[in-house]
Scaffold this active site. Structure first.
Site, PDB file in Angstrom:
ATOM      1  CB  SER A 148      -0.808  -0.115   1.361  1.00 65.41           C
ATOM      2  OG  SER A 148      -1.391   1.322   1.559  1.00 65.41           O
ATOM      3  CE1 TYR A 161      -4.278  -2.115   5.138  1.00 65.97           C
ATOM      4  CE2 TYR A 161      -3.450   0.241   4.525  1.00 65.97           C
ATOM      5  CZ  TYR A 161      -3.995  -0.982   4.267  1.00 65.97           C
ATOM      6  OH  TYR A 161      -4.007  -1.534   2.851  1.00 65.97           O
TER       7      TYR A 161
HETATM    8  N1  LIG Z   1      -8.872  -0.780  -1.100  1.00 68.69           N
HETATM    9  C1  LIG Z   1      -7.747   0.215  -0.964  1.00 68.69           C
HETATM   10  O1  LIG Z   1      -8.032   1.239  -1.105  1.00 68.69           O
HETATM   11  C2  LIG Z   1      -6.406  -0.437  -1.046  1.00 68.69           C
HETATM   12  C3  LIG Z   1      -5.200   0.183  -0.830  1.00 68.69           C
HETATM   13  C4  LIG Z   1      -4.098  -0.374  -0.787  1.00 68.69           C
HETATM   14  C5  LIG Z   1      -3.796  -1.456  -0.532  1.00 68.69           C
HETATM   15  N2  LIG Z   1      -4.857  -2.421  -0.356  1.00 68.69           N
HETATM   16  C6  LIG Z   1      -4.749  -3.740  -0.233  1.00 68.69           C
HETATM   17  O2  LIG Z   1      -5.103  -4.542  -1.246  1.00 68.69           O
HETATM   18  C7  LIG Z   1      -5.746  -5.867  -0.646  1.00 68.69           C
HETATM   19  C8  LIG Z   1      -7.092  -6.096  -0.990  1.00 68.69           C
HETATM   20  O3  LIG Z   1      -8.018  -5.106  -0.408  1.00 68.69           O
HETATM   21  P1  LIG Z   1      -9.455  -4.811  -0.822  1.00 68.69           P
HETATM   22  O4  LIG Z   1      -9.771  -3.293  -0.898  1.00 68.69           O
HETATM   23  O5  LIG Z   1     -10.029  -5.515  -2.239  1.00 68.69           O
HETATM   24  O6  LIG Z   1     -10.184  -5.308   0.207  1.00 68.69           O
HETATM   25  P2  LIG Z   1     -11.515  -6.517   0.280  1.00 68.69           P
HETATM   26  O7  LIG Z   1     -12.039  -6.581   2.037  1.00 68.69           O
HETATM   27  O8  LIG Z   1     -12.620  -6.269  -0.682  1.00 68.69           O
HETATM   28  O9  LIG Z   1     -10.441  -7.887   0.118  1.00 68.69           O
HETATM   29  C9  LIG Z   1      -9.874  -8.509   1.249  1.00 68.69           C
HETATM   30  C10 LIG Z   1      -9.772  -9.856   0.627  1.00 68.69           C
HETATM   31  O10 LIG Z   1      -8.985 -10.649   1.648  1.00 68.69           O
HETATM   32  C11 LIG Z   1      -9.728 -11.619   2.181  1.00 68.69           C
HETATM   33  N3  LIG Z   1      -9.294 -11.900   3.568  1.00 68.69           N
HETATM   34  C12 LIG Z   1      -9.559 -11.333   4.784  1.00 68.69           C
HETATM   35  N4  LIG Z   1      -8.898 -11.929   5.702  1.00 68.69           N
HETATM   36  C13 LIG Z   1      -8.301 -12.986   5.315  1.00 68.69           C
HETATM   37  C14 LIG Z   1      -7.517 -14.214   5.965  1.00 68.69           C
HETATM   38  N5  LIG Z   1      -7.214 -13.912   7.192  1.00 68.69           N
HETATM   39  N6  LIG Z   1      -7.273 -15.159   5.177  1.00 68.69           N
HETATM   40  C15 LIG Z   1      -7.404 -15.255   3.993  1.00 68.69           C
HETATM   41  N7  LIG Z   1      -8.124 -13.972   3.156  1.00 68.69           N
HETATM   42  C16 LIG Z   1      -8.508 -13.085   3.809  1.00 68.69           C
HETATM   43  C17 LIG Z   1     -11.334 -11.237   2.335  1.00 68.69           C
HETATM   44  O11 LIG Z   1     -12.112 -12.118   2.430  1.00 68.69           O
HETATM   45  C18 LIG Z   1     -11.139 -10.493   0.785  1.00 68.69           C
HETATM   46  O12 LIG Z   1     -11.631 -11.510  -0.053  1.00 68.69           O
HETATM   47  C19 LIG Z   1      -5.498  -5.901   1.032  1.00 68.69           C
HETATM   48  O13 LIG Z   1      -4.077  -6.171   1.231  1.00 68.69           O
HETATM   49  C20 LIG Z   1      -5.399  -4.263   0.964  1.00 68.69           C
HETATM   50  O14 LIG Z   1      -4.612  -3.760   2.268  1.00 68.69           O
HETATM   51  C21 LIG Z   1      -6.227  -1.963  -0.640  1.00 68.69           C
END
Ligand SMILES: NC(=O)c1ccc[n+]([C@@H]2O[C@H](COP(=O)([O-])OP(=O)(O)OC[C@H]3O[C@@H](n4cnc5c(N)ncnc54)[C@H](O)[C@@H]3O)[C@@H](O)[C@H]2O)c1
Length: 256
Positions: A148, A161
Site C-alpha cells: 500500500s 495497518y
Molecule cells: N482498497 C484500497 O484502497 C487498498 C489500497 C491499498 C492496498 N490495499 C490492499 O489490497 C488488498 C485487498 O484489499 P481490498 O480493498 O480488495 O479489500 P477486500 O476487503 O475487498 O478484500 C480483502 C480480501 O482478503 C480476504 N481476507 C481477509 N482476511 C483474510 C484471511 N485471514 N485469510 C485469507 N483471506 C482473507 C477477504 O475475504 C477479501 O476477499 C489488501 O491487502 C489491502 O490492504 C487496498
C-alpha cells in the site's frame, strides 16, 4: 517479442482473497493474460470465490476454488497442496488478502494490533514460504505482495495497518534476496486508496475523498483495474530482472 514476455499462458497463479475487491480484479487480469487461477477465500465466503472462478472460466481459463485463512498455517499448507495436486505446479503467488482497522493510536488494542499483523504480515510471510517450497522444486516463480502507499508513508489512525504494510515492503526485499538463487522473484505493488468494498464507506465521507484527491497529483480516485498492469508485469517474464522492488500504483501520492 516484447508483448509475448507479458504472456502468462500455461502459468498457474494463486491469488489470496480473490472473492472480492482488488484480489478478484487481479485474478481476472491474470486469467486474461493466460494463467489458470487458484481463487482462495475465507471459510464462509466460498460463494464469492465460486463467482470469481465462474468469471475466470468464461475467459477460457481454468480455476480452482480453495478455502484459506492466512492466519491458520494448516489452511495454507492444505491450499498449497490442493493447488499443486490439481495443477502440478505453482508459478505465481499474489498475496492480496488483507484487512485494516482504523482507530486513533491511543485506542488501538493488543487484539487489533495482532489481528492486522497476523493477516497482513504474518499471513503474507507464511503463504510465501509454503508456496516458495513448491516453486523451488519447479525451478522458480513470481511472488507479488499487495502492500500500500501506507507501506512507505504514514496516514492518520492506521498505526497497525501502516506498520504491517511497511513490514511487507521490507519483507519483499528480504525474500527477494533469500530466494533469488531458487529463481523466485519477490516484488510488491503499493496502491493508493482505491474504490473497493474495503473503502466504499470511507469514500462516502467527503472529507476523506477530498483529502485523497488533494494528495494525488493525478486527480482521480484509483480503481482495482489500475493495479492489474503492475501485477501482470511482476508476474510475467517481462520482469525477470526485477526483484525486491515495490511498484507504487498511487497516482503520484508518494512522489511528494
Ligand atoms: N482498497 C484500497 O484502497 C487498498 C489500497 C491499498 C492496498 N490495499 C490492499 O489490497 C488488498 C485487498 O484489499 P481490498 O480493498 O480488495 O479489500 P477486500 O476487503 O475487498 O478484500 C480483502 C480480501 O482478503 C480476504 N481476507 C481477509 N482476511 C483474510 C484471511 N485471514 N485469510 C485469507 N483471506 C482473507 C477477504 O475475504 C477479501 O476477499 C489488501 O491487502 C489491502 O490492504 C487496498
Amino acid at each position: 517479442m516484447v508483448l509475448s514476455s507479458f504472456d502468462l499462458t500455461n502459468k498457474v497463479a494463486i491469488v489470496t482473497g480473490s472473492g472480492s475487491g482488488i484480489g478478484k480484479t487481479i485474478a481476472l487480469g491474470l486469467a486474461e493474460s493466460g494463467a489458470s487461477i487458484v481463487v482462495t477465500e475465507l471459510p464462509g465466503k466460498e460463494e464469492a470465490a465460486r463467482e470469481t472462478a465462474a468469471e475466470i472460466e468464461k475467459l477460457g481459463q481454468q480455476a480452482l476454488v480453495a478455502t484459506l485463512d492466512v492466519t491458520k498455517l494448516e489452511t495454507i499448507r492444505q491450499m498449497v497442496s490442493e493447488a499443486e495436486a490439481h495443477f502440478g505446479r505453482i508459478d505465481i503467488l499474489v498475496n492480496n488478502a488483507g484487512i485494516i482497522i482504523r482507530k486513533p493510536s491511543l485506542e488501538v488494542t493488543e487484539e487489533d494490533w495482532d489481528k492486522v499483523h497476523d493477516v497482513n504480515l504474518k499471513g503474507t510471510f507464511f503463504t510465501s514460504q509454503e508456496v516458495a517450497k513448491v516453486m523451488k522444486e519447479h525451478g522458480g516463480g513470481k511472488i507479488v505482495n499487495i502492500a500500500s502507499i501506507n507501506g512507505v508513508v504514514g496516514f492518520y489512525e492506521r498505526a497497525a495497518y501502516c506498520s504491517s504494510k511497511a513490514g511487507i515492503v521490507n519483507l519483499t526485499r528480504v525474500l527477494a534476496i533469500d530466494w533469488a538463487e531458487y529463481g523466485i522473484n519477490v516484488n510488491a505493488v503499493g496502491p493508493n486508496y482505491l474504490l473497493t468494498p474495503l473503502t466504499e464507506k470511507l469514500f462516502s465521507n467527503d472529507e476523506f475523498r477530498e483529502d485523497v484527491l488533494y494528495r494525488t497529483p493525478i486527480k482521480r480516485i484509483g480503481t482495482p483495474e489500475d493495479v492489474v498492469g503492475a501485477v501482470v508485469y511482476l508476474a510475467s517474464p517481462a520482469s525477470n530482472f526485477v526483484t525486491g522492488h515495490t511498484v507504487m500504483v498511487d497516482g503520484g501520492w508518494t512522489a511528494w
